[in-house]
Scaffold this active site. Structure first.
Site, PDB file in Angstrom:
ATOM      1  N   ASP A  90      38.877  41.214  86.665  1.00  0.00           N
ATOM      2  CA  ASP A  90      40.114  40.566  87.114  1.00  0.00           C
ATOM      3  C   ASP A  90      41.053  41.665  87.603  1.00  0.00           C
ATOM      4  O   ASP A  90      41.676  42.360  86.792  1.00  0.00           O
ATOM      5  CB  ASP A  90      40.777  39.790  85.977  1.00  0.00           C
ATOM      6  CG  ASP A  90      40.039  38.507  85.610  1.00  0.00           C
ATOM      7  OD1 ASP A  90      38.799  38.482  85.726  1.00  0.00           O
ATOM      8  OD2 ASP A  90      40.704  37.540  85.192  1.00  0.00           O
ATOM      9  N   LYS A 152      43.181  34.272  91.849  1.00  0.00           N
ATOM     10  CA  LYS A 152      43.811  33.968  90.557  1.00  0.00           C
ATOM     11  C   LYS A 152      45.322  33.998  90.703  1.00  0.00           C
ATOM     12  O   LYS A 152      45.868  34.868  91.387  1.00  0.00           O
ATOM     13  CB  LYS A 152      43.332  34.974  89.518  1.00  0.00           C
ATOM     14  CG  LYS A 152      43.945  34.841  88.135  1.00  0.00           C
ATOM     15  CD  LYS A 152      43.338  35.887  87.188  1.00  0.00           C
ATOM     16  CE  LYS A 152      44.052  35.932  85.862  1.00  0.00           C
ATOM     17  NZ  LYS A 152      43.501  36.980  84.963  1.00  0.00           N
ATOM     18  N   LYS A 181      41.303  30.529  89.746  1.00  0.00           N
ATOM     19  CA  LYS A 181      41.631  30.667  88.330  1.00  0.00           C
ATOM     20  C   LYS A 181      43.141  30.552  88.174  1.00  0.00           C
ATOM     21  O   LYS A 181      43.893  31.282  88.823  1.00  0.00           O
ATOM     22  CB  LYS A 181      41.146  32.003  87.777  1.00  0.00           C
ATOM     23  CG  LYS A 181      41.533  32.238  86.311  1.00  0.00           C
ATOM     24  CD  LYS A 181      40.950  33.533  85.767  1.00  0.00           C
ATOM     25  CE  LYS A 181      41.451  33.818  84.354  1.00  0.00           C
ATOM     26  NZ  LYS A 181      40.872  35.073  83.796  1.00  0.00           N
TER      27      LYS A 181
END
Length: 213
Positions: A90, A152, A181
């Site tokens: 991430d 995300k 996400k």
């Protein structure tokens, strides 16, 4: 509830997270069958030790939480994270360069990190709280074109977390080409299901147990 658990990246990214807390995070993830845990890269070896016998994946943050570190350092951190047992990365987009409209650089950095981690999953945090609606769309397009697997919403360290409006904009740009996400501020099952209904494939939260309970 097991269905909800399969969407959750149970998260512990606090600067003062202790080894015991990371161990507890992993134990909870195994017990409740969360999809993954998300930890800072320095805690990967602890998490790997406690999750080696489970199906729970491990995501590591890169360039977190500001995104302003150099591309070289992000690549090195990502490569090291994979060696230390990360299944997913991430990373935080370079927000300052994005605001300066250095879109080619931002996209190239994402491409470089994806290349460095190979077949591992790459999620790119665009930190929607600092972006206009138009910029959320542009950032989502950059992430998609750079070959990332997820776009995300948030680090959880910005001025706010995810919003349904953010996700609608992101989904309108990436469609089914890139997964989404949502993270930050999602603390109950009703909210989680709202995001899932919009097409979110993963939810980052420190409230996973509360959500499925």
């Amino acid at each position: 509830m097991e269905d909800l658990a399969s969407y959750i990246d149970q998260t512990l990214l606090a600067a003062n997270a202790t080894q015991k807390e990371i161990e507890n995070l992993c134990a909870e993830a195994k017990q409740y069958k969360f999809y993954a845990v998300c930890v800072n890269s320095g805690n990967l070896k602890i998490a790997r030790k406690y999750l080696d016998d489970s199906a729970v994946l491990i995501a590591a943050t890169i360039g977190f939480p500001l995104g302003a570190s150099s591309t070289k350092s992000k690549i090195t951190e990502a490569e090291t994270a994979i060696l230390d047992g990360a299944d997913e990365i991430d990373m935080v987009m370079n927000l300052g360069f994005f605001k300066d409209e250095k879109y080619e650089f931002v996209g190239s950095e994402i491409e470089s990190i994806k290349k460095a981690i190979g077949s591992k999953i790459l999620k790119v945090i665009i930190e929607t709280c600092y972006l206009t609606d138009k910029e959320i769309g542009i950032a989502s397009e950059i992430v998609m074109n750079a070959g990332a697997d997820f776009v995300k919403t948030s680090t959880g360290f910005g001025s706010r977390g995810a919003s349904l409006k953010d996700v609608k904009i992101m989904k309108g740009v990436v469609g089914d080409k890139v997964k989404i996400k949502a993270s930050g501020g999602i603390r109950d099952a009703e909210t989680a299901r709202e995001y899932i209904s919009l097409g979110v494939k993963r939810i980052g939260t420190s409230s996973g147990i509360k959500i499925i309970s």
